[in-house]
Design an enzyme around this catalytic site. Structure first.
Site, mmCIF file in Angstrom:
data_model
loop_
_atom_site.group_PDB
_atom_site.id
_atom_site.type_symbol
_atom_site.label_atom_id
_atom_site.label_comp_id
_atom_site.label_asym_id
_atom_site.label_seq_id
_atom_site.Cartn_x
_atom_site.Cartn_y
_atom_site.Cartn_z
ATOM 1 N N ARG A 224 0.856 -1.185 0.000
ATOM 2 C CA ARG A 224 0.000 0.000 0.000
ATOM 3 C C ARG A 224 0.892 1.234 0.000
ATOM 4 O O ARG A 224 2.011 1.216 0.561
ATOM 5 C CB ARG A 224 -0.888 0.035 1.250
ATOM 6 C CG ARG A 224 -2.064 -0.902 1.217
ATOM 7 C CD ARG A 224 -3.160 -0.433 0.268
ATOM 8 N NE ARG A 224 -4.331 -1.299 0.319
ATOM 9 C CZ ARG A 224 -4.560 -2.305 -0.535
ATOM 10 N NH1 ARG A 224 -3.712 -2.562 -1.511
ATOM 11 N NH2 ARG A 224 -5.649 -3.035 -0.429
ATOM 12 N N HIS A 272 -1.200 0.730 -9.677
ATOM 13 C CA HIS A 272 -1.932 -0.212 -8.808
ATOM 14 C C HIS A 272 -2.554 -1.348 -9.641
ATOM 15 O O HIS A 272 -3.770 -1.537 -9.644
ATOM 16 C CB HIS A 272 -3.017 0.512 -8.001
ATOM 17 C CG HIS A 272 -3.430 -0.258 -6.767
ATOM 18 N ND1 HIS A 272 -3.798 0.351 -5.590
ATOM 19 C CD2 HIS A 272 -3.537 -1.589 -6.539
ATOM 20 C CE1 HIS A 272 -4.120 -0.586 -4.692
ATOM 21 N NE2 HIS A 272 -3.970 -1.768 -5.257
HETATM 22 P P1 NAP Z 1 -2.099 -11.993 4.174
HETATM 23 O O1 NAP Z 1 -2.297 -13.356 3.596
HETATM 24 O O2 NAP Z 1 -2.997 -11.553 5.260
HETATM 25 O O3 NAP Z 1 -0.573 -11.960 4.673
HETATM 26 C C1 NAP Z 1 -0.068 -10.893 5.389
HETATM 27 C C2 NAP Z 1 1.363 -11.215 5.829
HETATM 28 O O4 NAP Z 1 1.916 -10.039 6.430
HETATM 29 C C3 NAP Z 1 1.428 -12.328 6.858
HETATM 30 O O5 NAP Z 1 2.547 -13.142 6.623
HETATM 31 C C4 NAP Z 1 1.609 -11.551 8.166
HETATM 32 O O6 NAP Z 1 2.298 -12.271 9.180
HETATM 33 C C5 NAP Z 1 2.446 -10.390 7.702
HETATM 34 N N1 NAP Z 1 2.343 -9.257 8.615
HETATM 35 C C6 NAP Z 1 1.262 -8.512 8.926
HETATM 36 N N2 NAP Z 1 1.554 -7.583 9.838
HETATM 37 C C7 NAP Z 1 2.857 -7.733 10.124
HETATM 38 C C8 NAP Z 1 3.752 -7.094 11.005
HETATM 39 N N3 NAP Z 1 3.352 -6.083 11.795
HETATM 40 N N4 NAP Z 1 5.013 -7.522 11.046
HETATM 41 C C9 NAP Z 1 5.439 -8.551 10.287
HETATM 42 N N5 NAP Z 1 4.631 -9.208 9.409
HETATM 43 C C10 NAP Z 1 3.365 -8.800 9.340
HETATM 44 O O7 NAP Z 1 -2.172 -10.875 3.049
HETATM 45 P P2 NAP Z 1 -1.990 -11.048 1.461
HETATM 46 O O8 NAP Z 1 -3.203 -11.645 0.843
HETATM 47 O O9 NAP Z 1 -0.695 -11.720 1.197
HETATM 48 O O10 NAP Z 1 -1.949 -9.522 0.991
HETATM 49 C C11 NAP Z 1 -0.982 -8.638 1.490
HETATM 50 C C12 NAP Z 1 -1.281 -7.204 1.028
HETATM 51 O O11 NAP Z 1 -0.990 -7.063 -0.355
HETATM 52 C C13 NAP Z 1 -2.734 -6.753 1.126
HETATM 53 O O12 NAP Z 1 -3.075 -6.384 2.439
HETATM 54 C C14 NAP Z 1 -2.758 -5.572 0.176
HETATM 55 O O13 NAP Z 1 -2.437 -4.386 0.867
HETATM 56 C C15 NAP Z 1 -1.652 -5.884 -0.816
HETATM 57 N N6 NAP Z 1 -2.191 -6.136 -2.174
HETATM 58 C C16 NAP Z 1 -1.802 -5.322 -3.186
HETATM 59 C C17 NAP Z 1 -2.262 -5.549 -4.461
HETATM 60 C C18 NAP Z 1 -1.809 -4.711 -5.613
HETATM 61 O O14 NAP Z 1 -2.381 -4.812 -6.713
HETATM 62 N N7 NAP Z 1 -0.791 -3.888 -5.451
HETATM 63 C C19 NAP Z 1 -3.149 -6.615 -4.716
HETATM 64 C C20 NAP Z 1 -3.529 -7.424 -3.654
HETATM 65 C C21 NAP Z 1 -3.051 -7.176 -2.365
HETATM 66 P P3 NAP Z 1 1.681 -13.613 9.831
HETATM 67 O O15 NAP Z 1 1.687 -14.635 8.712
HETATM 68 O O16 NAP Z 1 2.614 -13.972 10.900
HETATM 69 O O17 NAP Z 1 0.292 -13.272 10.279
HETATM 70 C C1 GLV Z 2 -5.584 -4.577 -4.013
HETATM 71 O O1 GLV Z 2 -4.822 -3.711 -3.762
HETATM 72 C C2 GLV Z 2 -6.144 -5.496 -3.086
HETATM 73 O O2 GLV Z 2 -6.039 -5.278 -1.870
HETATM 74 O O3 GLV Z 2 -6.727 -6.480 -3.545
#
Ligand code: NAP
Ligand code: GLV
Length: 309
Positions: A224, A272
């Site tokens: 983000r 994005h």
């Molecule tokens: P997720 O499955 O919830 O994984 C989040 C990871 O971050 C987990 O490994 C978590 O640790 C770790 N984490 C969270 N808070 C932390 C902290 N304070 N310190 C250390 N590690 C921390 O999320 P995801 O599905 O992979 O998505 C991640 C993010 O990608 C989304 O929230 C979104 O902002 C972004 N995103 C961007 C796009 C884009 O197009 N640019 C698209 C989709 C998503 P634990 O495993 O230990 O809980």
């Molecule tokens: C995109 O940024 C998402 O959170 O899916």
């Protein structure tokens, strides 16, 4: 069951046929034509305005149109008793894997330097290290980070990840928690941000982090915009502490036309798009969650509002 739809970015568009096909039994109502608000049990949202969810008195489920839920948790009026479920979609995961591996390979193979050399008509053979000597560090080893780590391992990179809890992923070095952050950064040549935006992670891509990376490291932010301290990045690029940055997300989106990032020779801007939600594939996950709601079951991708993800 009646599902209310709100998106700050797009209309119902491709969502309508996708949702109707995936769940013909559900009635879909798009804002602002929501009819009797008391009839609405579920809401599928992207950046709902503060108070929009609170106006639905019988809401039982909030579904995010994206993987992140920061756009919902920032609403101070959101109904606290209603579960929030994020989007987990294999299509989205594949998209992120493609984006991250592409950007890592570009940086690894010195593509930005060859682009600049071409502009200056310079013939100079720069040789990248082998992949096993390139250390990739992924902030976040969740759904997206773990999949990107596996793809980078398959390409032969030296991959580590940082998360709150320790992980056991094949050939990925796991660093967990604050205490391990410095050691994680010290061994990272290309830093990939894939953590959720929470109170604990806002501004994590800032001077303190950049200074702990090896000099000349690069940064890819697909998390983000709020993760990045923009002025700190510009300073780190100017000093050479950071060599290149790839940014897909921004504090203000769309990125304002006069923003310094657009013309910076060492910043790549993408709008994005690292992993856009695909309504056709997302509708399957959404339908599965609505069926869980109807059956009184729990939701595997329910987020913890206290943790912020
Ligand atoms: P997720 O499955 O919830 O994984 C989040 C990871 O971050 C987990 O490994 C978590 O640790 C770790 N984490 C969270 N808070 C932390 C902290 N304070 N310190 C250390 N590690 C921390 O999320 P995801 O599905 O992979 O998505 C991640 C993010 O990608 C989304 O929230 C979104 O902002 C972004 N995103 C961007 C796009 C884009 O197009 N640019 C698209 C989709 C998503 P634990 O495993 O230990 O809980
Ligand atoms: C995109 O940024 C998402 O959170 O899916």
């Amino acid at each position: 069951m009646i599902l209310a739809f709100y998106s700050a970015n797009r209309g119902l568009g491709a969502w309508e046929p996708a949702l109707r096909q995936a769940m013909p039994e559900v009635e879909l109502r798009a804002a602002p034509d929501l009819g009797d608000l008391e009839e609405i049990e579920a809401a599928l949202v992207w950046r709902p305005p503060p108070g929009w969810l609170a106006a639905l008195p019988n809401l039982k489920l909030i579904l995010s149109q994206g993987a992140g839920v920061d756009h919902i948790l920032t609403d101070p009026l959101r109904p606290r008793h209603v579960p929030i479920v994020r989007l987990v979609d294999p299509y989205m995961t594949r998209s992120m894997v493609e984006y991250v591996t592409f950007q890592v390979l570009r940086l690894h193979l010195k593509e930005p330097e060859f682009r600049r050399q071409q502009q200056d008509h310079v013939w100079r053979q720069l040789v990248p290290p082998s992949a096993r000597d390139r250390r990739i560090g992924i902030l976040g080893l969740g759904e997206l980070g773990a999949a990107c780590a596996a793809a980078l391992v398959a390409l032969g990179f030296d991959v580590a990840g940082w998360s709150r809890s320790p992980k056991q992923l094949p050939c990925v070095t796991s660093f967990a928690g604050e205490a391990a952050f410095d050691a994680f950064l010290a061994r990272t040549d290309i830093l990939v941000c894939l953590i959720p935006l929470t109170a604990a992670t806002r501004g994590i891509l800032g001077r303190a982090t950049f200074d702990r990376l090896p000099r000349g490291a690069s940064v890819i932010n697909a998390g983000r915009g709020g993760h990045l301290a923009e002025a700190d990045l510009l300073a780190a690029l100017a000093s050479g502490q950071i060599a290149e940055a790839v940014l897909d997300v921004f504090e203000t989106e769309p990125l304002p036309a006069d923003h310094a990032f657009w013309d910076h020779p060492r910043i790549v801007v993408t709008p994005h798009v690292a992993a856009l939600t695909n309504p056709v594939t997302a509708a399957e996950a959404i339908a599965a969650n609505l069926r869980r709601l109807a059956a009184g079951e729990d939701f595997p991708d329910r987020i913890d509002p206290d943790a912020g993800y």
